[in-house]
Write a protein that holds these residues in place. Structure first.
Motif, PDB file in Angstrom:
ATOM      1  N   ARG A  36       0.847  -1.216   0.000  1.00 31.24           N
ATOM      2  CA  ARG A  36       0.000   0.000   0.000  1.00 31.24           C
ATOM      3  C   ARG A  36       0.875   1.257   0.000  1.00 31.24           C
ATOM      4  NH1 ARG A  36      -3.417  -3.347   3.124  1.00 31.24           N
ATOM      5  NH2 ARG A  36      -2.531  -2.609   5.077  1.00 31.24           N
ATOM      6  N   GLN A  39       2.159   1.821  -3.491  1.00 29.76           N
ATOM      7  CA  GLN A  39       1.111   2.408  -4.338  1.00 29.76           C
ATOM      8  C   GLN A  39       0.928   3.892  -4.050  1.00 29.76           C
ATOM      9  OE1 GLN A  39      -2.377  -0.507  -5.332  1.00 29.76           O
ATOM     10  NE2 GLN A  39      -1.798  -0.822  -3.190  1.00 29.76           N
ATOM     11  N   ASP A  40       0.979   4.246  -2.783  1.00 34.81           N
ATOM     12  CA  ASP A  40       0.853   5.658  -2.415  1.00 34.81           C
ATOM     13  C   ASP A  40       1.977   6.498  -3.006  1.00 34.81           C
ATOM     14  OD1 ASP A  40      -1.483   5.228  -0.979  1.00 34.81           O
ATOM     15  OD2 ASP A  40      -0.448   5.036   0.959  1.00 34.81           O
ATOM     16  N   ARG A  44       2.108   1.024  -9.593  1.00 32.26           N
ATOM     17  CA  ARG A  44       0.875   0.312  -9.953  1.00 32.26           C
ATOM     18  C   ARG A  44       1.119  -1.173  -9.736  1.00 32.26           C
ATOM     19  NH1 ARG A  44      -2.415   0.998 -15.504  1.00 32.26           N
ATOM     20  NH2 ARG A  44      -2.922   2.931 -14.461  1.00 32.26           N
ATOM     21  N   ARG A  61      -8.681  -6.084  -3.067  1.00 33.85           N
ATOM     22  CA  ARG A  61      -9.366  -5.212  -2.091  1.00 33.85           C
ATOM     23  C   ARG A  61      -8.485  -4.990  -0.867  1.00 33.85           C
ATOM     24  NH1 ARG A  61     -13.873  -8.139  -3.635  1.00 33.85           N
ATOM     25  NH2 ARG A  61     -13.709  -9.533  -1.856  1.00 33.85           N
ATOM     26  N   ASP A  64      -6.087  -2.390  -1.595  1.00 31.58           N
ATOM     27  CA  ASP A  64      -6.673  -1.131  -2.063  1.00 31.58           C
ATOM     28  C   ASP A  64      -6.211  -0.797  -3.488  1.00 31.58           C
ATOM     29  OD1 ASP A  64      -8.313   1.094  -1.835  1.00 31.58           O
ATOM     30  OD2 ASP A  64      -6.759   2.322  -0.896  1.00 31.58           O
ATOM     31  N   LYS A  66      -7.809  -0.902  -6.405  1.00 29.96           N
ATOM     32  CA  LYS A  66      -8.720  -0.176  -7.299  1.00 29.96           C
ATOM     33  C   LYS A  66      -8.431   1.322  -7.268  1.00 29.96           C
ATOM     34  CE  LYS A  66     -13.544   0.381  -8.566  1.00 29.96           C
ATOM     35  NZ  LYS A  66     -14.924  -0.052  -8.284  1.00 29.96           N
ATOM     36  N   ARG A  67      -8.201   1.838  -6.087  1.00 27.00           N
ATOM     37  CA  ARG A  67      -7.923   3.274  -5.930  1.00 27.00           C
ATOM     38  C   ARG A  67      -6.650   3.697  -6.655  1.00 27.00           C
ATOM     39  NH1 ARG A  67      -5.481   6.546  -1.780  1.00 27.00           N
ATOM     40  NH2 ARG A  67      -4.983   4.715  -0.543  1.00 27.00           N
ATOM     41  N   HIS A  68      -5.747   2.746  -6.852  1.00 23.38           N
ATOM     42  CA  HIS A  68      -4.447   3.048  -7.455  1.00 23.38           C
ATOM     43  C   HIS A  68      -4.302   2.530  -8.886  1.00 23.38           C
ATOM     44  CE1 HIS A  68      -2.851   4.539  -3.659  1.00 23.38           C
ATOM     45  NE2 HIS A  68      -3.433   3.515  -3.073  1.00 23.38           N
ATOM     46  N   ASP A  84     -11.467  -1.361 -12.293  1.00 21.15           N
ATOM     47  CA  ASP A  84     -12.707  -0.644 -12.589  1.00 21.15           C
ATOM     48  C   ASP A  84     -13.492  -1.338 -13.707  1.00 21.15           C
ATOM     49  OD1 ASP A  84     -11.251   0.066 -14.828  1.00 21.15           O
ATOM     50  OD2 ASP A  84     -11.176   2.204 -14.356  1.00 21.15           O
TER      51      ASP A  84
END
Length: 177
Positions: A36, A39-40, A44, A61, A64, A66-68, A84
């Motif tokens: 995570r 990704q932040d 990707r 999930r 996280d 999807k957000r990235h 998505d």
């Protein structure tokens, strides 16, 4: 003291079983936190596996993804999709090839399984035991539950009109050898 800066990768592709997942088929909390953080910082993540797409989504999930803008490559590379829902690549079997393969498999002592939406399709939910390491093992239950599927029985998979990315077969290791 001179500190070397390691560049942050733009893309990280990870296999699941035997690589990202531990022996309990889990991503450890420490690994999840590190991924995570990556990704932040702009990396990707891509999960790549022989598992069907549904078998990857809970891990996506957890990370996280999807957000990235994460990507799932499933069914041994036959499907690549963003979280998505955008399909990047698909190479499913045709209905006719699926029918031919499943009819061919009838001559062997194997259990075919096909992922279809939220279901794992099999011809007989009660014919699912194989011998593994000298002990009986319910391979259909394992495959269905480890990938988040409900089981659905169909009379004849070869006549079900399916065009899956993958046909999974199972049998005893001795027979398969």
């Amino acid at each position: 003291m001179n500190q070397t800066t390691i560049p942050i990768p733009r893309l990280m592709v990870m296999d699941m079983d035997g690589t990202l997942l531990n022996s309990r088929k889990e991503i450890t909390p420490e690994t999840a936190a590190a991924l995570r953080r990556l990704q932040d910082r702009g990396t990707r993540l891509v999960l790549a596996s022989g598992r069907p797409e549904r078998g990857l989504t809970r891990f996506a999930r957890q990370l996280d993804m999807k957000r990235h803008g994460g990507i799932l490559i499933s069914s041994n590379g036959a499907l690549a999709r963003t979280l998505d829902g955008r399909t990047l690549y698909s190479n499913a079997l045709t209905r006719e090839d699926t029918r031919k393969v499943l009819k061919h498999l009838k001559q062997f002592d194997v259990i075919p399984m096909i992922a279809d939406g939220e279901f794992m399709l099999v011809e007989n939910v009660y014919n699912c035991m194989i011998e593994l390491d000298g002990r009986p093992w319910n391979v259909v239950e394992y495959e269905a539950h480890s990938n988040g599927f409900l089981l659905r029985e169909v009379r004849d998979l070869s006549e079900a009109g399916l065009a899956p990315e993958k046909i999974l077969t199972a049998g005893t290791p001795a027979y398969l050898r």
